[in-house]
Motif scaffolding. Structure first.
Motif, PDB file in Angstrom:
ATOM      1  N   MET A   1       0.818  -1.215   0.000  1.00 34.41           N
ATOM      2  CA  MET A   1       0.000   0.000   0.000  1.00 34.41           C
ATOM      3  C   MET A   1       0.854   1.269   0.000  1.00 34.41           C
ATOM      4  O   MET A   1       0.438   2.308  -0.518  1.00 34.41           O
ATOM      5  CB  MET A   1      -0.951   0.006   1.202  1.00 34.41           C
TER       6      MET A   1
ATOM      7  N   VAL B   1      -8.268  -1.221   3.395  1.00 28.17           N
ATOM      8  CA  VAL B   1      -7.862  -2.591   3.078  1.00 28.17           C
ATOM      9  C   VAL B   1      -7.625  -3.350   4.371  1.00 28.17           C
ATOM     10  O   VAL B   1      -7.137  -2.793   5.359  1.00 28.17           O
ATOM     11  CB  VAL B   1      -6.602  -2.636   2.186  1.00 28.17           C
TER      12      VAL B   1
ATOM     13  N   ALA C   1      -5.868  -3.261  -5.771  1.00 29.74           N
ATOM     14  CA  ALA C   1      -6.058  -2.006  -5.038  1.00 29.74           C
ATOM     15  C   ALA C   1      -5.989  -0.805  -5.972  1.00 29.74           C
ATOM     16  O   ALA C   1      -6.761   0.163  -5.837  1.00 29.74           O
ATOM     17  CB  ALA C   1      -5.010  -1.886  -3.932  1.00 29.74           C
TER      18      ALA C   1
END
Length: 259
Positions: A26, A95, A152
């Motif tokens: 991320m 997430v 994502a």
């Protein structure tokens, strides 16, 4: 242009291998904030803490990432993130994971991983729960990192329907590469539990739950089939549990004159 704000949580606890992998991925996509349980919370479902204190401590566990551990459940963590940690900021993505074990089929109802994602969706944030279908203590997460990033990134760029959380399950690492992604429905499968009656050293009775997983689904469009055939499964989930197909059946079959 400012980077997306990404909230990360899980149910395996803030020190788990899966969340370390997820945070690392991320960080490539945005500014990351972590709020995760201080200990494993698997099987907690969408439980929240009522009538007990909630603790929240800042942790310097991830490099260049603001992180907190909480005594609460995964759903508590997302709530605390919204109301206390992020305050006037809204995440562009929530997430959860990467869970150490499968969250396919009926397991989504019990999953703490998915409860964090669904809590995010309930608040109106695009949300994803990631799970690796491998319960081994030596499970290898390396083959899923590129896929986590791709999924994502798609959600950040293209979005998903409001109120929806994606339940993403990865097959365990095998000799062949992952074959691709399948957009699926939840399989018709369940755990058939057994409770073993035992006694502790003082003679007091206790029970230990065990059982077998049984898949009744013969289709090829469900998450269990996808994982068995080395595909990534993505099941869009929603917090509205209304069985809409049953409304017309009840209206038609019930004798309403009895009420």
């Amino acid at each position: 242009m400012s980077r997306p704000l990404i909230l990360v949580s899980n149910d395996d606890g803030i020190t788990s291998k899966g969340i370390r992998v997820l945070v690392s991925v991320m960080k490539k996509l945005g500014d990351v904030v972590v709020v995760a349980p201080d200990s494993p919370q698997s099987g907690m479902g969408h439980a929240i803490t009522i009538g007990e204190t909630l603790r929240l401590y800042e942790e310097e566990i991830f490099e260049d990432v603001l992180a907190y551990k909480s005594s609460g459940t995964p759903a508590d963590c997302v709530k605390l993130a919204k109301h206390y940690v992020l305050k006037d900021r809204s995440p562009d993505l929530v997430v959860s994971g990467i869970n150490h074990g499968s969250n396919t089929s009926i397991s989504v109802l019990y999953s703490g991983t998915m409860s964090a994602a669904i809590e995010g969706a309930l608040e109106g944030y695009p949300s994803i729960g990631f799970s690796l279908c491998d319960f081994s203590s030596k499970a290898d997460f390396s083959h899923v990192e590129e896929w986590v990033e791709k999924i994502a990134k798609q959600v950040l760029e293209k979005g998903i329907a409001k109120g929806v959380a994606l339940n993403v399950n990865f097959p365990p690492k095998r000799n062949e590469s992952i074959r691709g992604i399948k957009l699926c429905r939840q399989a018709d499968a369940k755990w058939q539990e057994e409770f073993s009656e035992r006694f502790d050293p003082t003679g007091r009775k206790y029970f230990w739950m065990a059982g077998n997983f049984v898949n009744f689904d013969k289709g090829e469009d469900n998450d269990e089939w996808a994982i068995a055939n080395n595909y990534i499964s993505i099941v869009p989930c929603h917090y509205d549990l209304t069985a809409y197909h049953a409304i017309s059946q009840i209206n038609k079959d019930w004798d309403w004159s009895q009420f």
